[in-house]
Enzyme design. Structure first.
Site, PDB file in Angstrom:
ATOM      1  N   ARG A   1       3.345 -10.279  -1.229  1.00  0.00           N
ATOM      2  CA  ARG A   1       3.662  -9.022  -1.928  1.00  0.00           C
ATOM      3  C   ARG A   1       4.187  -7.921  -1.014  1.00  0.00           C
ATOM      4  O   ARG A   1       4.762  -6.945  -1.493  1.00  0.00           O
ATOM      5  CB  ARG A   1       2.430  -8.534  -2.704  1.00  0.00           C
ATOM      6  CG  ARG A   1       1.232  -8.231  -1.834  1.00  0.00           C
ATOM      7  CD  ARG A   1      -0.014  -8.066  -2.659  1.00  0.00           C
ATOM      8  NE  ARG A   1      -0.244  -6.696  -3.085  1.00  0.00           N
ATOM      9  CZ  ARG A   1      -1.400  -6.254  -3.576  1.00  0.00           C
ATOM     10  NH1 ARG A   1      -2.407  -7.085  -3.757  1.00  0.00           N
ATOM     11  NH2 ARG A   1      -1.552  -5.011  -3.926  1.00  0.00           N
TER      12      ARG A   1
ATOM     13  N   ASN B   1      -0.794  -7.894  -9.088  1.00  0.00           N
ATOM     14  CA  ASN B   1      -0.175  -7.742  -7.765  1.00  0.00           C
ATOM     15  C   ASN B   1      -0.433  -8.991  -6.927  1.00  0.00           C
ATOM     16  O   ASN B   1       0.456  -9.508  -6.251  1.00  0.00           O
ATOM     17  CB  ASN B   1      -0.750  -6.521  -7.031  1.00  0.00           C
ATOM     18  CG  ASN B   1      -0.560  -5.242  -7.814  1.00  0.00           C
ATOM     19  OD1 ASN B   1       0.281  -5.197  -8.702  1.00  0.00           O
ATOM     20  ND2 ASN B   1      -1.317  -4.219  -7.498  1.00  0.00           N
ATOM     21  N   ASP B   2      -1.681  -9.454  -6.998  1.00  0.00           N
ATOM     22  CA  ASP B   2      -2.017 -10.667  -6.270  1.00  0.00           C
ATOM     23  C   ASP B   2      -1.671 -11.922  -7.061  1.00  0.00           C
ATOM     24  O   ASP B   2      -1.191 -12.897  -6.495  1.00  0.00           O
ATOM     25  CB  ASP B   2      -3.511 -10.675  -5.908  1.00  0.00           C
ATOM     26  CG  ASP B   2      -3.779  -9.824  -4.687  1.00  0.00           C
ATOM     27  OD1 ASP B   2      -3.020  -9.959  -3.707  1.00  0.00           O
ATOM     28  OD2 ASP B   2      -4.705  -9.001  -4.711  1.00  0.00           O
TER      29      ASP B   2
ATOM     30  N   HIS C   1       0.831  -1.204   0.000  1.00  0.00           N
ATOM     31  CA  HIS C   1       0.000   0.000   0.000  1.00  0.00           C
ATOM     32  C   HIS C   1       0.869   1.259   0.000  1.00  0.00           C
ATOM     33  O   HIS C   1       0.583   2.237  -0.695  1.00  0.00           O
ATOM     34  CB  HIS C   1      -0.907  -0.063   1.234  1.00  0.00           C
ATOM     35  CG  HIS C   1      -1.728   1.139   1.447  1.00  0.00           C
ATOM     36  ND1 HIS C   1      -2.070   1.586   2.686  1.00  0.00           N
ATOM     37  CD2 HIS C   1      -2.255   2.014   0.579  1.00  0.00           C
ATOM     38  CE1 HIS C   1      -2.786   2.678   2.574  1.00  0.00           C
ATOM     39  NE2 HIS C   1      -2.918   2.956   1.294  1.00  0.00           N
TER      40      HIS C   1
ATOM     41  N   ARG D   1     -14.403  -1.372  -8.429  1.00  0.00           N
ATOM     42  CA  ARG D   1     -14.185  -2.694  -7.855  1.00  0.00           C
ATOM     43  C   ARG D   1     -14.895  -2.747  -6.510  1.00  0.00           C
ATOM     44  O   ARG D   1     -14.721  -1.839  -5.683  1.00  0.00           O
ATOM     45  CB  ARG D   1     -12.691  -2.956  -7.657  1.00  0.00           C
ATOM     46  CG  ARG D   1     -12.489  -4.282  -6.949  1.00  0.00           C
ATOM     47  CD  ARG D   1     -11.065  -4.646  -6.789  1.00  0.00           C
ATOM     48  NE  ARG D   1     -10.403  -3.833  -5.783  1.00  0.00           N
ATOM     49  CZ  ARG D   1      -9.097  -3.902  -5.552  1.00  0.00           C
ATOM     50  NH1 ARG D   1      -8.343  -4.697  -6.295  1.00  0.00           N
ATOM     51  NH2 ARG D   1      -8.536  -3.171  -4.630  1.00  0.00           N
TER      52      ARG D   1
ATOM     53  N   CYS E   1      -4.991  -4.402 -14.311  1.00  0.00           N
ATOM     54  CA  CYS E   1      -4.927  -3.240 -13.439  1.00  0.00           C
ATOM     55  C   CYS E   1      -3.874  -3.418 -12.341  1.00  0.00           C
ATOM     56  O   CYS E   1      -3.733  -2.573 -11.471  1.00  0.00           O
ATOM     57  CB  CYS E   1      -6.286  -2.933 -12.834  1.00  0.00           C
ATOM     58  SG  CYS E   1      -6.949  -4.292 -11.879  1.00  0.00           S
TER      59      CYS E   1
ATOM     60  N   ARG F   1     -10.329   1.527  -6.412  1.00  0.00           N
ATOM     61  CA  ARG F   1     -10.211   0.668  -5.218  1.00  0.00           C
ATOM     62  C   ARG F   1     -11.100   1.217  -4.112  1.00  0.00           C
ATOM     63  O   ARG F   1     -10.654   2.052  -3.313  1.00  0.00           O
ATOM     64  CB  ARG F   1      -8.755   0.666  -4.713  1.00  0.00           C
ATOM     65  CG  ARG F   1      -7.759  -0.070  -5.577  1.00  0.00           C
ATOM     66  CD  ARG F   1      -6.407  -0.082  -4.881  1.00  0.00           C
ATOM     67  NE  ARG F   1      -5.506  -1.056  -5.440  1.00  0.00           N
ATOM     68  CZ  ARG F   1      -4.574  -0.781  -6.358  1.00  0.00           C
ATOM     69  NH1 ARG F   1      -4.425   0.437  -6.810  1.00  0.00           N
ATOM     70  NH2 ARG F   1      -3.779  -1.732  -6.804  1.00  0.00           N
TER      71      ARG F   1
ATOM     72  N   GLU G   1      -6.998 -12.816 -10.457  1.00  0.00           N
ATOM     73  CA  GLU G   1      -5.797 -12.581  -9.659  1.00  0.00           C
ATOM     74  C   GLU G   1      -5.449 -13.785  -8.789  1.00  0.00           C
ATOM     75  O   GLU G   1      -4.577 -13.717  -7.935  1.00  0.00           O
ATOM     76  CB  GLU G   1      -5.944 -11.310  -8.818  1.00  0.00           C
ATOM     77  CG  GLU G   1      -7.253 -11.176  -8.070  1.00  0.00           C
ATOM     78  CD  GLU G   1      -7.400  -9.840  -7.346  1.00  0.00           C
ATOM     79  OE1 GLU G   1      -6.436  -9.079  -7.238  1.00  0.00           O
ATOM     80  OE2 GLU G   1      -8.512  -9.576  -6.859  1.00  0.00           O
TER      81      GLU G   1
HETATM   82  C1  PEP Z   1      -3.953  -6.570  -8.006  1.00  0.00           C
HETATM   83  O1  PEP Z   1      -3.981  -7.466  -7.158  1.00  0.00           O
HETATM   84  O2  PEP Z   1      -3.181  -6.586  -8.992  1.00  0.00           O
HETATM   85  C2  PEP Z   1      -4.829  -5.396  -7.898  1.00  0.00           C
HETATM   86  C3  PEP Z   1      -4.898  -4.499  -8.854  1.00  0.00           C
HETATM   87  O3  PEP Z   1      -5.532  -5.215  -6.736  1.00  0.00           O
HETATM   88  P1  PEP Z   1      -4.881  -4.766  -5.343  1.00  0.00           P
HETATM   89  O4  PEP Z   1      -3.500  -4.248  -5.616  1.00  0.00           O
HETATM   90  O5  PEP Z   1      -5.769  -3.708  -4.796  1.00  0.00           O
HETATM   91  O6  PEP Z   1      -4.907  -6.032  -4.562  1.00  0.00           O
HETATM   92 MG    MG Z   2      -5.634  -7.638  -5.844  1.00  0.00          MG
END
Ligand code: PEP
Ligand code: MG
Length: 576
Positions: free
Chosen positions: A467, A456-457, A191, A334, A504, A298, A433
């Site tokens: 992560r 990201n996930d 974050h 989302r 994304c 988000r 994801e």
């Molecule tokens: C992701 O997981 O790539 C994503 C865009 O969502 P977040 O980063 O909010 O988990």
């Molecule tokens: Mg995610």
């Protein structure tokens, strides 16, 4: 000169002086006091509480005007700590019993509180530790007659050096006075890192030794793109980095020329370049950088740093605003993605050994239809004000997608029966994801209007690398062959079913890897607004055919490092 390596979180070069926060040790002297001094000590304590209260309310007002009411609400929890009768009474009773100065007694009580709270395995209470710590330090400074300027009040630009950044520190971080930041912990897609990009400031995270090796006042060079921090640089290095800073500025100005042009390759393939946002007030930045829509809103940030739950009306107003502002461009909302590294104090979440694998995102929403339906109602109501889409996070299989659809249908029926208008055909997508979703994308594609790949996930789950964990960050490789194969499967499955596939996750905004994604046929790239001009520039500089060749060559390689090197070489060759 000392060189420290961390994780590149937000690119850019910054030369400035360090301002260390958070972990500074406040030395509290222990002094005996006489019986007749006790009333004075109590008065001192009360004054410190009042001053702290005033300071927090002022900070809250300032943040409220500059950044919005949501961010300001962070401080409500701090004000509550100041009203904690148990804490106050314990300090006064120990003061009367032990005859020691109040600052010392308070620091001891504070330590005890933090100690007790940190032993309890409850995320809600863990969040409270940060609040108690934050407020406790403010009180101590007043008791000792010391002051620390808050980040929001800084007069000159500094490089913030912190162990981690608390929500209140991040919210107080103002573009004008924080030139860069460095943290001991965190990963590339934590974050904190995502926030740094939003704030457009260079950042290096996961440095581990930042707060031990760097003192306030040290001259630093922060290279956010390389993930390097130079402490006390020599003249020659300083000059070289000043020149590099100018060069990068020139390049980003060059990219800006492409910001309002279409993202179209030299041989005519057009893709959509859109933005990721966390707050509605980022919309002007999306427009400024030429975003062709919002690919990821988000919404969980709406629930954060407040004690109550947002009402349907609050949701509705926020979504309506974003939809209207972005019209006719699409806005993909989302639904709540709580859990993992995002905890909300309104819900007493059970302690979980593996929060990223636990009660997260759509799983939570399906278990709490009351909360889910409220948000869906607001999205549907707002859908008449612009081009809204909605998508579910963390879908892991068909049943989950079907259950979510069922709840959406119930909400639609309810609104219809009440005569409330909404877009009957609002597109509904699934975030892909989770590896199980990636591998069954052909099945999911039958019941989704679009896909959005959350790398990201997806990377953390497919490579089994948390992560947010700096210790295993070296294994977090977007270019890993396993990740590329999953992405290819998702895109192909989506296209076979006739639906569009976007991305994304942060990977969509990685310049050299974007060539592979383009070549694999990705339709939409969604990223932090500031990266948009550069991505458009890149897409406009290649042919789709070149990108397809790069993707097919990359897929033959054996390791993430090989893929990365190959892409970097191709990128330099094409973009030189
Ligand atoms: C992701 O997981 O790539 C994503 C865009 O969502 P977040 O980063 O909010 O988990
Ligand atoms: Mg995610």
């Amino acid at each position: 000169m000392l060189t420290i390596k961390g994780i590149a979180a937000a690119s850019g070069i910054c030369i400035g002086h360090a301002y260390r926060i958070g972990r500074e040790e406040i030395n509290v002297p222990k002094e005996p006091i006489r019986e007749d001094e006790i009333p004075l000590q109590i008065q001192l304590f009360e004054e410190a509480l009042i001053k702290t209260r005033r300071e927090i309310i002022e900070l809250q007002k300032k943040i409220g005007t500059e950044m919005g009411q949501e961010e300001a609400q962070i401080f409500d929890a701090h004000l509550l700590v100041l009203e904690d009768r148990m804490l106050i009474e314990e300090v006064i009773s120990r003061l009367k019993k032990e005859h020691i100065n109040v600052a010392y007694i308070f620091s001891e009580v504070l330590k005890k509180y933090i100690d007790v709270f940190s032993k309890i395995e409850d995320e809600y209470l863990k969040e409270r530790i940060a609040d108690i710590n934050d407020v406790g330090r403010r009180i101590l400074r007043h008791l000792l007659g010391r002051s620390r300027p808050s980040l929001a009040e800084l007069k000159e630009k500094v490089v913030v050096v912190a162990h981690d950044l608390s929500p209140s520190d991040t919210a107080a971080m103002h573009k004008q006075n924080v030139a860069a930041f460095i943290t001991d912990i965190g990963g590339k897609t934590s974050h904190t890192a995502i926030m740094a990009k939003s704030l457009e400031i260079p950042a290096v995270v996961g440095v581990e030794v930042a707060t031990t090796k760097i003192k306030s006042g040290d001259l630093l060079i922060v290279d956010g793109g390389m993930g390097i921090v130079l402490v006390d640089p020599d003249e020659e290095t300083l000059k070289a980095y000043q020149a590099e800073e100018e060069r990068l500025k020139g390049i980003s100005q060059g990219y800006l020329s492409a910001k309002d042009l279409a993202a179209i390759t030299l041989d005519g393939r057009t893709v959509e370049i859109s933005a990721n946002i966390e707050f509605p007030d980022e919309v002007p930045s999306v427009k400024l950088h030429g975003g062709e829509g919002i690919g990821l809103y988000r919404t969980e940030f709406f629930y954060m740093n407040r004690k109550d739950l947002p009402t349907e009306e609050e949701h509705y107003q926020a979504y309506k605003y974003v939809a209207e502002q972005m019209h006719p461009h699409p806005v993909t909302i989302r639904t709540l993605d709580l859990g993992g590294d995002k905890f909300l104090s309104q819900f007493e979440m059970p302690y979980e050994m593996e929060p990223f694998l636990g009660w997260r995102a759509i799983r939570f929403c399906l278990a709490r239809p009351d909360i889910f339906k409220l948000q869906l109602r607001a999205i549907l109501r707002a859908s008449v004000h612009g081009n809204l889409k909605l998508m579910y996070p963390m879908i892991s299989g068909l049943e989950e997608l079907q259950q979510a659809h069922k709840i959406l249908t119930e909400v639609k029926d309810e609104l219809r029966s009440r005569g409330v208008s909404f877009n009957e055909n609002i597109p509904v997508g699934a975030m892909i994801e989770v590896p199980s979703a990636a591998l069954t994308a052909d099945i999911l594609a039958r019941e989704a209007n679009f896909f959005s790949i959350g790398t990201n996930d997806l990377i953390q789950y497919s490579l089994a690398v948390e992560r947010v964990n700096e210790k295993v960050a070296y294994l977090y490789e977007p270019a890993h062959p396993a990740v590329l194969r999953l992405i290819k499967n998702i895109i192909d499955s989506g296209h076979n079913a006739g639906i569009r596939v976007g991305m994304c996750g942060e990977m969509a905004g990685e310049p050299s890897l974007s060539l592979i994604l383009l070549g694999l046929g990705l339709d939409e790239f969604s990223m932090p607004p500031q990266v948009i001009p550069e991505l458009k520039y890149i897409i406009r500089a290649v042919t789709f055919k070149q990108a397809q060749e790069i993707a097919s060559e990359a897929l033959k390689l054996s390791t993430g490092k090989e893929v990365e090197d190959y892409c970097q070489a191709k990128f330099t060759e094409i973009l030189k």
